[in-house]
Design a protein around this motif. Structure first.
Motif, PDB file in Angstrom:
ATOM      1  N   LYS A   1       4.787   9.918  -9.015  1.00 25.58           N
ATOM      2  CA  LYS A   1       4.614   9.645 -10.456  1.00 25.58           C
ATOM      3  C   LYS A   1       5.949   9.473 -11.181  1.00 25.58           C
ATOM      4  O   LYS A   1       6.315  10.281 -12.037  1.00 25.58           O
ATOM      5  CB  LYS A   1       3.803  10.755 -11.113  1.00 25.58           C
ATOM      6  N   PRO A   2       6.717   8.410 -10.874  1.00 29.17           N
ATOM      7  CA  PRO A   2       8.028   8.238 -11.512  1.00 29.17           C
ATOM      8  C   PRO A   2       7.929   7.929 -13.008  1.00 29.17           C
ATOM      9  O   PRO A   2       8.869   8.161 -13.754  1.00 29.17           O
ATOM     10  CB  PRO A   2       8.641   7.070 -10.755  1.00 29.17           C
ATOM     11  N   PHE A   3       6.813   7.381 -13.444  1.00 33.61           N
ATOM     12  CA  PHE A   3       6.586   7.115 -14.863  1.00 33.61           C
ATOM     13  C   PHE A   3       5.640   8.212 -15.359  1.00 33.61           C
ATOM     14  O   PHE A   3       5.439   9.204 -14.685  1.00 33.61           O
ATOM     15  CB  PHE A   3       5.973   5.721 -15.044  1.00 33.61           C
ATOM     16  N   SER A   4       5.072   8.031 -16.496  1.00 29.11           N
ATOM     17  CA  SER A   4       4.080   9.020 -16.936  1.00 29.11           C
ATOM     18  C   SER A   4       2.922   9.002 -15.937  1.00 29.11           C
ATOM     19  O   SER A   4       2.680   7.984 -15.290  1.00 29.11           O
ATOM     20  CB  SER A   4       3.597   8.695 -18.342  1.00 29.11           C
ATOM     21  N   PRO A   5       2.199  10.101 -15.794  1.00 29.61           N
ATOM     22  CA  PRO A   5       1.131  10.141 -14.778  1.00 29.61           C
ATOM     23  C   PRO A   5       0.099   9.024 -14.927  1.00 29.61           C
ATOM     24  O   PRO A   5      -0.289   8.415 -13.931  1.00 29.61           O
ATOM     25  CB  PRO A   5       0.496  11.515 -14.986  1.00 29.61           C
ATOM     26  N   VAL A   6      -0.309   8.735 -16.147  1.00 29.22           N
ATOM     27  CA  VAL A   6      -1.322   7.691 -16.345  1.00 29.22           C
ATOM     28  C   VAL A   6      -0.756   6.325 -15.980  1.00 29.22           C
ATOM     29  O   VAL A   6      -1.404   5.531 -15.285  1.00 29.22           O
ATOM     30  CB  VAL A   6      -1.832   7.710 -17.807  1.00 29.22           C
ATOM     31  N   ALA A   7       0.466   6.038 -16.425  1.00 32.33           N
ATOM     32  CA  ALA A   7       1.082   4.742 -16.120  1.00 32.33           C
ATOM     33  C   ALA A   7       1.295   4.577 -14.622  1.00 32.33           C
ATOM     34  O   ALA A   7       1.088   3.487 -14.070  1.00 32.33           O
ATOM     35  CB  ALA A   7       2.397   4.604 -16.869  1.00 32.33           C
ATOM     36  N   SER A   8       1.701   5.640 -13.951  1.00 29.98           N
ATOM     37  CA  SER A   8       1.914   5.570 -12.506  1.00 29.98           C
ATOM     38  C   SER A   8       0.604   5.291 -11.774  1.00 29.98           C
ATOM     39  O   SER A   8       0.571   4.493 -10.832  1.00 29.98           O
ATOM     40  CB  SER A   8       2.517   6.875 -11.987  1.00 29.98           C
ATOM     41  N   TYR A   9      -0.484   5.929 -12.197  1.00 27.06           N
ATOM     42  CA  TYR A   9      -1.774   5.698 -11.550  1.00 27.06           C
ATOM     43  C   TYR A   9      -2.272   4.276 -11.802  1.00 27.06           C
ATOM     44  O   TYR A   9      -2.786   3.629 -10.884  1.00 27.06           O
ATOM     45  CB  TYR A   9      -2.822   6.710 -12.030  1.00 27.06           C
ATOM     46  N   ILE A  10      -2.119   3.793 -13.006  1.00 33.33           N
ATOM     47  CA  ILE A  10      -2.571   2.428 -13.310  1.00 33.33           C
ATOM     48  C   ILE A  10      -1.770   1.419 -12.502  1.00 33.33           C
ATOM     49  O   ILE A  10      -2.336   0.500 -11.901  1.00 33.33           O
ATOM     50  CB  ILE A  10      -2.473   2.148 -14.822  1.00 33.33           C
ATOM     51  N   LEU A  11      -0.451   1.583 -12.467  1.00 32.18           N
ATOM     52  CA  LEU A  11       0.389   0.683 -11.685  1.00 32.18           C
ATOM     53  C   LEU A  11       0.045   0.772 -10.198  1.00 32.18           C
ATOM     54  O   LEU A  11      -0.003  -0.244  -9.494  1.00 32.18           O
ATOM     55  CB  LEU A  11       1.855   1.008 -11.923  1.00 32.18           C
TER      56      LEU A  11
ATOM     57  N   MET B   1       0.830  -1.207   0.000  1.00 31.92           N
ATOM     58  CA  MET B   1       0.000   0.000   0.000  1.00 31.92           C
ATOM     59  C   MET B   1       0.866   1.259   0.000  1.00 31.92           C
ATOM     60  O   MET B   1       0.560   2.232  -0.697  1.00 31.92           O
ATOM     61  CB  MET B   1      -0.937   0.016   1.195  1.00 31.92           C
ATOM     62  N   LEU B   2       1.943   1.240   0.765  1.00 33.16           N
ATOM     63  CA  LEU B   2       2.848   2.384   0.788  1.00 33.16           C
ATOM     64  C   LEU B   2       3.458   2.620  -0.589  1.00 33.16           C
ATOM     65  O   LEU B   2       3.539   3.767  -1.055  1.00 33.16           O
ATOM     66  CB  LEU B   2       3.945   2.162   1.828  1.00 33.16           C
ATOM     67  N   ILE B   3       3.874   1.557  -1.261  1.00 27.59           N
ATOM     68  CA  ILE B   3       4.432   1.684  -2.607  1.00 27.59           C
ATOM     69  C   ILE B   3       3.393   2.276  -3.554  1.00 27.59           C
ATOM     70  O   ILE B   3       3.710   3.154  -4.366  1.00 27.59           O
ATOM     71  CB  ILE B   3       4.942   0.315  -3.106  1.00 27.59           C
ATOM     72  N   ALA B   4       2.162   1.808  -3.445  1.00 29.09           N
ATOM     73  CA  ALA B   4       1.104   2.336  -4.317  1.00 29.09           C
ATOM     74  C   ALA B   4       0.889   3.824  -4.070  1.00 29.09           C
ATOM     75  O   ALA B   4       0.771   4.603  -5.025  1.00 29.09           O
ATOM     76  CB  ALA B   4      -0.193   1.563  -4.093  1.00 29.09           C
ATOM     77  N   PHE B   5       0.849   4.236  -2.815  1.00 27.72           N
ATOM     78  CA  PHE B   5       0.656   5.652  -2.519  1.00 27.72           C
ATOM     79  C   PHE B   5       1.845   6.490  -2.994  1.00 27.72           C
ATOM     80  O   PHE B   5       1.665   7.593  -3.500  1.00 27.72           O
ATOM     81  CB  PHE B   5       0.408   5.875  -1.026  1.00 27.72           C
ATOM     82  N   LEU B   6       3.049   5.959  -2.836  1.00 24.78           N
ATOM     83  CA  LEU B   6       4.221   6.689  -3.312  1.00 24.78           C
ATOM     84  C   LEU B   6       4.200   6.830  -4.826  1.00 24.78           C
ATOM     85  O   LEU B   6       4.607   7.868  -5.358  1.00 24.78           O
ATOM     86  CB  LEU B   6       5.505   5.992  -2.846  1.00 24.78           C
TER      87      LEU B   6
ATOM     88  N   VAL C   1      -2.852   1.550  -8.861  1.00 21.20           N
ATOM     89  CA  VAL C   1      -4.138   0.890  -8.611  1.00 21.20           C
ATOM     90  C   VAL C   1      -3.966  -0.620  -8.589  1.00 21.20           C
ATOM     91  O   VAL C   1      -4.532  -1.317  -7.728  1.00 21.20           O
ATOM     92  CB  VAL C   1      -5.184   1.320  -9.670  1.00 21.20           C
ATOM     93  N   VAL C   2      -3.166  -1.159  -9.510  1.00 23.25           N
ATOM     94  CA  VAL C   2      -2.929  -2.606  -9.537  1.00 23.25           C
ATOM     95  C   VAL C   2      -2.229  -3.058  -8.260  1.00 23.25           C
ATOM     96  O   VAL C   2      -2.626  -4.051  -7.633  1.00 23.25           O
ATOM     97  CB  VAL C   2      -2.117  -2.989 -10.794  1.00 23.25           C
ATOM     98  N   ILE C   3      -1.204  -2.330  -7.845  1.00 24.58           N
ATOM     99  CA  ILE C   3      -0.487  -2.690  -6.615  1.00 24.58           C
ATOM    100  C   ILE C   3      -1.402  -2.544  -5.402  1.00 24.58           C
ATOM    101  O   ILE C   3      -1.372  -3.363  -4.485  1.00 24.58           O
ATOM    102  CB  ILE C   3       0.788  -1.844  -6.468  1.00 24.58           C
ATOM    103  N   PHE C   4      -2.215  -1.498  -5.394  1.00 24.78           N
ATOM    104  CA  PHE C   4      -3.152  -1.287  -4.289  1.00 24.78           C
ATOM    105  C   PHE C   4      -4.125  -2.461  -4.174  1.00 24.78           C
ATOM    106  O   PHE C   4      -4.406  -2.949  -3.078  1.00 24.78           O
ATOM    107  CB  PHE C   4      -3.906   0.020  -4.511  1.00 24.78           C
ATOM    108  N   LEU C   5      -4.632  -2.937  -5.310  1.00 21.28           N
ATOM    109  CA  LEU C   5      -5.540  -4.081  -5.283  1.00 21.28           C
ATOM    110  C   LEU C   5      -4.825  -5.351  -4.846  1.00 21.28           C
ATOM    111  O   LEU C   5      -5.392  -6.181  -4.116  1.00 21.28           O
ATOM    112  CB  LEU C   5      -6.188  -4.274  -6.654  1.00 21.28           C
ATOM    113  N   LEU C   6      -3.581  -5.526  -5.278  1.00 21.37           N
ATOM    114  CA  LEU C   6      -2.809  -6.698  -4.852  1.00 21.37           C
ATOM    115  C   LEU C   6      -2.507  -6.663  -3.353  1.00 21.37           C
ATOM    116  O   LEU C   6      -2.329  -7.706  -2.728  1.00 21.37           O
ATOM    117  CB  LEU C   6      -1.508  -6.795  -5.645  1.00 21.37           C
TER     118      LEU C   6
END
Length: 76
Positions: free
Chosen positions: A35-45, A25-30, A47-52
């Motif tokens: 946003k180390p990647f593009s903003p959209v890619a960072s948000y998608i990643l 969860m901490l990684i997802a929030f960070l 969300v996936v990590i948050f769900l995992l």
């Protein structure tokens, strides 16, 4: 006496799963904040990590339920 040992084993498992879930969860929030990647890619990643992250947290919830049942069974 055996149930106390079992509770200790379950406690270690519980802590392990909680740690994993909270770190994910901490990684997802960070990812969402920095946003180390593009903003959209960072948000998608994120969300996936948050769900995992909910998988180990659910395992921790189930283990805590099992620990509570063992503790209440031992009460006089």
């Amino acid at each position: 006496m055996e149930s106390e040992e079992r509770i200790e084993v379950l406690k270690r498992e519980y802590m392990k799963y909680m740690r994993i879930g909270l770190i994910l969860m901490l990684i997802a929030f960070l990812l969402m904040i920095f946003k180390p990647f593009s903003p959209v890619a960072s948000y998608i990643l994120a969300v996936v990590i948050f769900l995992l992250a909910f998988l180990p947290l659910e395992m921790a919830r189930r283990i805590s339920h099992r620990m509570a049942l063992l503790a209440f069974r031992e009460m006089p």
